[in-house]
Design a protein around this motif. Structure first.
Motif, short mmCIF file in Angstrom:
data_model
loop_
_atom_site.label_atom_id
_atom_site.label_comp_id
_atom_site.label_asym_id
_atom_site.label_seq_id
_atom_site.Cartn_x
_atom_site.Cartn_y
_atom_site.Cartn_z
N SER A 1 8.44 -63.98 -5.51
CA SER A 1 9.00 -63.51 -6.77
C SER A 1 8.00 -63.65 -7.89
O SER A 1 7.11 -64.50 -7.85
CB SER A 1 10.26 -64.31 -7.12
OG SER A 1 10.74 -63.90 -8.39
N GLN B 1 21.37 -52.64 0.26
CA GLN B 1 20.45 -51.52 0.43
C GLN B 1 21.08 -50.43 1.28
O GLN B 1 22.01 -50.68 2.03
CB GLN B 1 19.14 -52.00 1.07
CG GLN B 1 18.33 -52.86 0.14
CD GLN B 1 17.05 -53.39 0.77
OE1 GLN B 1 16.74 -53.14 1.93
NE2 GLN B 1 16.29 -54.14 -0.02
N CYS C 1 14.48 -52.97 -7.02
CA CYS C 1 14.77 -54.07 -6.11
C CYS C 1 16.29 -54.22 -5.96
O CYS C 1 16.98 -54.48 -6.95
CB CYS C 1 14.15 -55.35 -6.69
SG CYS C 1 14.02 -56.70 -5.55
N GLY D 1 20.85 -55.89 -8.13
CA GLY D 1 19.51 -55.33 -8.14
C GLY D 1 19.03 -55.05 -9.55
O GLY D 1 19.73 -55.32 -10.53
N VAL E 1 14.55 -59.91 -1.25
CA VAL E 1 13.94 -58.69 -0.74
C VAL E 1 12.52 -58.91 -0.24
O VAL E 1 12.14 -58.40 0.82
CB VAL E 1 13.97 -57.60 -1.84
CG1 VAL E 1 13.24 -56.34 -1.39
CG2 VAL E 1 15.41 -57.27 -2.21
N PHE E 2 11.72 -59.67 -0.97
CA PHE E 2 10.29 -59.75 -0.68
C PHE E 2 9.80 -61.10 -0.19
O PHE E 2 8.64 -61.23 0.17
CB PHE E 2 9.48 -59.40 -1.93
CG PHE E 2 9.73 -58.01 -2.45
CD1 PHE E 2 9.39 -56.90 -1.69
CD2 PHE E 2 10.31 -57.82 -3.68
CE1 PHE E 2 9.62 -55.62 -2.17
CE2 PHE E 2 10.54 -56.54 -4.18
CZ PHE E 2 10.19 -55.44 -3.41
N GLN F 1 9.10 -51.37 -10.43
CA GLN F 1 9.79 -51.96 -9.27
C GLN F 1 11.26 -51.55 -9.27
O GLN F 1 11.91 -51.55 -10.31
CB GLN F 1 9.67 -53.48 -9.34
CG GLN F 1 10.25 -54.20 -8.16
CD GLN F 1 9.98 -55.70 -8.25
OE1 GLN F 1 9.97 -56.27 -9.32
NE2 GLN F 1 9.78 -56.32 -7.12
N GLU G 1 14.52 -60.77 -6.08
CA GLU G 1 13.18 -60.54 -5.54
C GLU G 1 12.93 -61.39 -4.29
O GLU G 1 12.37 -60.91 -3.30
CB GLU G 1 12.10 -60.87 -6.58
CG GLU G 1 11.68 -59.71 -7.41
CD GLU G 1 10.43 -59.98 -8.22
OE1 GLU G 1 9.74 -59.01 -8.53
OE2 GLU G 1 10.15 -61.15 -8.56
#
Length: 143
Positions: free
Chosen positions: A26, A76, A70, A53, A22-23, A68, A19
């Protein structure tokens, strides 16, 4: 070889790392553990040599709500997301799959539409952004 299967409790910390990749934020380990212990919530890991993932979703009767998906940035756009969606579609007796995605996440919207989801509505101010609220696009896949 790609494996998509339920995550083990001792692997939950790895999901936090994914997480963050990616973001830049978390869920807490407590949040993951709470979800892990809920019967209706499923968390599957995606792994090759290592976990790259995960997907979390709620499964109630004949419906799925994807919470979600992820996948680490370096993996990706390599079809892993579609493999996850296709595995969920193969679950027995599923009639509908729902999810929300930020209206600002055009890459994800394109991905879900490519995988057969249809736009069904907007949730106003659903996500918190950098000092703003962001609408969510509601999507549905029906069998």
């Amino acid at each position: 070889m790609i494996n998509i299967k339920p995550v083990k409790k001792n692997e939950l910390l790895k999901l936090i790392d994914i997480e963050m990749d990616v973001f830049d934020y978390s869920s807490s380990i407590e949040d993951f553990e709470k979800s892990f212990n809920e019967n209706a919530i499923k968390i599957w890991k995606v792994s090759t040599q290592k976990i790259i993932g995960f997907v979390s979703f709620i499964h109630v009767k004949d419906e799925i709500e994807i919470v979600q998906i992820c996948i680490i940035k370096s993996c990706q756009r390599k079809n892993y997301g579609s493999l996850i969606i296709n595995k969920i579609k193969k679950l027995d007796n599923i009639k509908k799959i729902f999810l929300e995605v930020s209206v600002e996440n055009s890459q994800a919207i394109k991905f879900y539409l490519k995988n057969g989801f249809k736009k069904i509505g907007i949730r106003k101010d659903y996500y918190k952004g950098n000092n703003k609220r962001i609408d969510a696009l509601r999507l549905l896949f029906e069998f």
